[in-house]
Design a protein around this motif. Structure first.
Motif, PDB file in Angstrom:
ATOM      1  N   TRP A 213       0.828  -1.202   0.000  1.00  0.00           N
ATOM      2  CA  TRP A 213       0.000   0.000   0.000  1.00  0.00           C
ATOM      3  C   TRP A 213       0.865   1.257   0.000  1.00  0.00           C
ATOM      4  O   TRP A 213       0.601   2.209  -0.740  1.00  0.00           O
ATOM      5  CB  TRP A 213      -0.918  -0.019   1.212  1.00  0.00           C
ATOM      6  N   ALA A 214       1.895   1.259   0.833  1.00  0.00           N
ATOM      7  CA  ALA A 214       2.786   2.420   0.911  1.00  0.00           C
ATOM      8  C   ALA A 214       3.425   2.709  -0.450  1.00  0.00           C
ATOM      9  O   ALA A 214       3.645   3.868  -0.801  1.00  0.00           O
ATOM     10  CB  ALA A 214       3.865   2.189   1.967  1.00  0.00           C
ATOM     11  N   LEU A 215       3.682   1.670  -1.229  1.00  0.00           N
ATOM     12  CA  LEU A 215       4.261   1.864  -2.558  1.00  0.00           C
ATOM     13  C   LEU A 215       3.219   2.371  -3.557  1.00  0.00           C
ATOM     14  O   LEU A 215       3.437   3.395  -4.214  1.00  0.00           O
ATOM     15  CB  LEU A 215       4.883   0.565  -3.067  1.00  0.00           C
ATOM     16  N   VAL A 216       2.098   1.672  -3.696  1.00  0.00           N
ATOM     17  CA  VAL A 216       1.148   2.017  -4.768  1.00  0.00           C
ATOM     18  C   VAL A 216       0.477   3.367  -4.560  1.00  0.00           C
ATOM     19  O   VAL A 216      -0.012   3.965  -5.524  1.00  0.00           O
ATOM     20  CB  VAL A 216       0.093   0.909  -5.023  1.00  0.00           C
TER      21      VAL A 216
ATOM     22  N   ALA B 244       6.557   6.826 -11.891  1.00  0.00           N
ATOM     23  CA  ALA B 244       7.480   6.990 -13.026  1.00  0.00           C
ATOM     24  C   ALA B 244       8.606   5.958 -12.994  1.00  0.00           C
ATOM     25  O   ALA B 244       9.148   5.608 -14.046  1.00  0.00           O
ATOM     26  CB  ALA B 244       8.061   8.400 -13.032  1.00  0.00           C
ATOM     27  N   SER B 245       8.945   5.450 -11.825  1.00  0.00           N
ATOM     28  CA  SER B 245      10.004   4.439 -11.758  1.00  0.00           C
ATOM     29  C   SER B 245       9.483   3.038 -12.080  1.00  0.00           C
ATOM     30  O   SER B 245      10.274   2.124 -12.285  1.00  0.00           O
ATOM     31  CB  SER B 245      10.673   4.448 -10.378  1.00  0.00           C
ATOM     32  N   TRP B 246       8.165   2.883 -12.136  1.00  0.00           N
ATOM     33  CA  TRP B 246       7.581   1.564 -12.420  1.00  0.00           C
ATOM     34  C   TRP B 246       6.917   1.486 -13.784  1.00  0.00           C
ATOM     35  O   TRP B 246       7.040   0.487 -14.481  1.00  0.00           O
ATOM     36  CB  TRP B 246       6.536   1.209 -11.356  1.00  0.00           C
ATOM     37  N   SER B 247       6.166   2.497 -14.154  1.00  0.00           N
ATOM     38  CA  SER B 247       5.377   2.468 -15.383  1.00  0.00           C
ATOM     39  C   SER B 247       6.229   2.836 -16.596  1.00  0.00           C
ATOM     40  O   SER B 247       6.945   3.829 -16.561  1.00  0.00           O
ATOM     41  CB  SER B 247       4.207   3.456 -15.280  1.00  0.00           C
TER      42      SER B 247
ATOM     43  N   VAL C  97       4.690   6.451 -17.806  1.00  0.00           N
ATOM     44  CA  VAL C  97       4.699   7.641 -16.959  1.00  0.00           C
ATOM     45  C   VAL C  97       6.131   8.154 -16.804  1.00  0.00           C
ATOM     46  O   VAL C  97       7.020   7.415 -16.398  1.00  0.00           O
ATOM     47  CB  VAL C  97       4.090   7.349 -15.573  1.00  0.00           C
ATOM     48  N   VAL C  98       6.323   9.423 -17.138  1.00  0.00           N
ATOM     49  CA  VAL C  98       7.632  10.061 -16.999  1.00  0.00           C
ATOM     50  C   VAL C  98       7.734  10.758 -15.648  1.00  0.00           C
ATOM     51  O   VAL C  98       8.776  10.732 -14.997  1.00  0.00           O
ATOM     52  CB  VAL C  98       7.864  11.083 -18.136  1.00  0.00           C
ATOM     53  N   LYS C  99       6.636  11.390 -15.218  1.00  0.00           N
ATOM     54  CA  LYS C  99       6.638  12.126 -13.958  1.00  0.00           C
ATOM     55  C   LYS C  99       5.209  12.291 -13.479  1.00  0.00           C
ATOM     56  O   LYS C  99       4.291  12.461 -14.281  1.00  0.00           O
ATOM     57  CB  LYS C  99       7.278  13.504 -14.158  1.00  0.00           C
ATOM     58  N   THR C 100       5.028  12.259 -12.153  1.00  0.00           N
ATOM     59  CA  THR C 100       3.738  12.543 -11.541  1.00  0.00           C
ATOM     60  C   THR C 100       3.932  13.659 -10.522  1.00  0.00           C
ATOM     61  O   THR C 100       4.809  13.568  -9.666  1.00  0.00           O
ATOM     62  CB  THR C 100       3.145  11.298 -10.854  1.00  0.00           C
ATOM     63  N   ILE C 101       3.105  14.668 -10.642  1.00  0.00           N
ATOM     64  CA  ILE C 101       3.147  15.809  -9.722  1.00  0.00           C
ATOM     65  C   ILE C 101       1.847  15.795  -8.933  1.00  0.00           C
ATOM     66  O   ILE C 101       0.762  15.929  -9.517  1.00  0.00           O
ATOM     67  CB  ILE C 101       3.290  17.135 -10.495  1.00  0.00           C
ATOM     68  N   VAL C 102       1.951  15.596  -7.626  1.00  0.00           N
ATOM     69  CA  VAL C 102       0.774  15.536  -6.758  1.00  0.00           C
ATOM     70  C   VAL C 102       0.546  16.916  -6.156  1.00  0.00           C
ATOM     71  O   VAL C 102       1.483  17.542  -5.658  1.00  0.00           O
ATOM     72  CB  VAL C 102       0.961  14.485  -5.641  1.00  0.00           C
ATOM     73  N   ARG C 103      -0.694  17.364  -6.202  1.00  0.00           N
ATOM     74  CA  ARG C 103      -1.040  18.648  -5.597  1.00  0.00           C
ATOM     75  C   ARG C 103      -1.377  18.429  -4.125  1.00  0.00           C
ATOM     76  O   ARG C 103      -2.161  17.548  -3.803  1.00  0.00           O
ATOM     77  CB  ARG C 103      -2.220  19.272  -6.318  1.00  0.00           C
ATOM     78  N   GLY C 104      -0.778  19.236  -3.268  1.00  0.00           N
ATOM     79  CA  GLY C 104      -1.039  19.121  -1.843  1.00  0.00           C
ATOM     80  C   GLY C 104      -0.101  18.126  -1.186  1.00  0.00           C
ATOM     81  O   GLY C 104       0.818  17.593  -1.812  1.00  0.00           O
TER      82      GLY C 104
ATOM     83  N   ARG D  93       1.831  -5.151 -16.649  1.00  0.00           N
ATOM     84  CA  ARG D  93       2.688  -6.266 -16.238  1.00  0.00           C
ATOM     85  C   ARG D  93       4.052  -5.756 -15.777  1.00  0.00           C
ATOM     86  O   ARG D  93       4.578  -6.194 -14.759  1.00  0.00           O
ATOM     87  CB  ARG D  93       2.865  -7.256 -17.385  1.00  0.00           C
ATOM     88  N   GLN D  94       4.616  -4.848 -16.559  1.00  0.00           N
ATOM     89  CA  GLN D  94       5.915  -4.283 -16.211  1.00  0.00           C
ATOM     90  C   GLN D  94       5.827  -3.493 -14.901  1.00  0.00           C
ATOM     91  O   GLN D  94       6.691  -3.623 -14.036  1.00  0.00           O
ATOM     92  CB  GLN D  94       6.407  -3.381 -17.345  1.00  0.00           C
ATOM     93  N   THR D  95       4.801  -2.692 -14.749  1.00  0.00           N
ATOM     94  CA  THR D  95       4.608  -1.908 -13.527  1.00  0.00           C
ATOM     95  C   THR D  95       4.524  -2.822 -12.313  1.00  0.00           C
ATOM     96  O   THR D  95       5.199  -2.593 -11.299  1.00  0.00           O
ATOM     97  CB  THR D  95       3.327  -1.052 -13.648  1.00  0.00           C
ATOM     98  N   LEU D  96       3.706  -3.853 -12.416  1.00  0.00           N
ATOM     99  CA  LEU D  96       3.543  -4.774 -11.285  1.00  0.00           C
ATOM    100  C   LEU D  96       4.842  -5.515 -10.957  1.00  0.00           C
ATOM    101  O   LEU D  96       5.161  -5.707  -9.782  1.00  0.00           O
ATOM    102  CB  LEU D  96       2.400  -5.755 -11.558  1.00  0.00           C
ATOM    103  N   ARG D  97       5.590  -5.922 -11.974  1.00  0.00           N
ATOM    104  CA  ARG D  97       6.879  -6.593 -11.712  1.00  0.00           C
ATOM    105  C   ARG D  97       7.842  -5.658 -10.989  1.00  0.00           C
ATOM    106  O   ARG D  97       8.564  -6.070 -10.087  1.00  0.00           O
ATOM    107  CB  ARG D  97       7.496  -7.089 -13.018  1.00  0.00           C
ATOM    108  N   ARG D  98       7.841  -4.389 -11.383  1.00  0.00           N
ATOM    109  CA  ARG D  98       8.739  -3.416 -10.751  1.00  0.00           C
ATOM    110  C   ARG D  98       8.307  -3.099  -9.316  1.00  0.00           C
ATOM    111  O   ARG D  98       9.144  -2.937  -8.432  1.00  0.00           O
ATOM    112  CB  ARG D  98       8.809  -2.154 -11.592  1.00  0.00           C
ATOM    113  N   ILE D  99       6.994  -3.000  -9.075  1.00  0.00           N
ATOM    114  CA  ILE D  99       6.505  -2.796  -7.710  1.00  0.00           C
ATOM    115  C   ILE D  99       6.895  -3.995  -6.855  1.00  0.00           C
ATOM    116  O   ILE D  99       7.360  -3.843  -5.727  1.00  0.00           O
ATOM    117  CB  ILE D  99       4.986  -2.557  -7.697  1.00  0.00           C
ATOM    118  N   LYS D 100       6.726  -5.187  -7.399  1.00  0.00           N
ATOM    119  CA  LYS D 100       7.096  -6.414  -6.685  1.00  0.00           C
ATOM    120  C   LYS D 100       8.570  -6.381  -6.304  1.00  0.00           C
ATOM    121  O   LYS D 100       8.935  -6.670  -5.157  1.00  0.00           O
ATOM    122  CB  LYS D 100       6.790  -7.631  -7.565  1.00  0.00           C
TER     123      LYS D 100
END
Length: 153
Positions: free
Chosen positions: A22-25, A32-35, A38-45, A141-148
């Motif tokens: 949970w802490a990861l997803v 961006a390191s998994w997908s 995705v190159v970059k994600t900017i979270v507001r707040g 598939r790639q994202t999930l393997r990298r999260i794993k």
């Protein structure tokens, strides 16, 4: 024009607790390191809560495009989802405890299709729905393997 699949999903078993996964997803800037898209994600707040908004910068070859999203489901350690405001799709991670750790299912839901502009761009610029949706599945598939890999370190 090909049809948008209402559901694309992939799952993986991870040897880590649901809390650790949970802490990861829910750490959207790390996407961006998994997908592969995705190159970059900017979270507001600060932090993630219902309604949190983010901007993704996506890339496929020479094509680069932004998407805006909003967190629409947040059930700690079990369900996290955000809606892409530009095409109405919902991306989610569902976590289920297993005897070995956690089963993670990533989904792209588009039960009512996507916006007209999104469909046209996919058909005219991204190779059509079948090609693009196949790439999304491969990307999951790639994202999930990298999260794993990160969760099991």
């Amino acid at each position: 024009m090909s049809d948008v699949k209402p559901l694309i999903e992939e799952s993986i078993e991870i040897d880590a607790t649901p809390e650790a996964v949970w802490a990861l997803v829910t750490d959207l800037p790390r996407m961006a390191s998994w997908s592969p898209q995705v190159v970059k994600t900017i979270v507001r707040g600060d932090g993630i809560s219902l309604g949190t908004r983010a901007v993704n910068i996506n890339r496929r070859g020479f094509l680069v495009w932004p998407t805006r999203s909003k967190v629409v489901r947040l059930a700690p350690h079990t369900d996290f989802a955000f809606q892409v405001l530009d095409n109405n799709s919902v991306w989610s991670f569902q976590l289920e405890p297993t005897t070995a750790g956690t089963r993670v299912t990533q989904r792209r839901e588009a039960p009512n299709g996507t916006t007209r502009i999104s469909s046209v761009l996919v058909d005219k610029v991204l190779g059509g729905q079948d090609t693009f949706q196949s790439e999304l599945r491969d990307g999951m598939r790639q994202t999930l393997r990298r999260i794993k890999a990160d969760a099991e370190r």
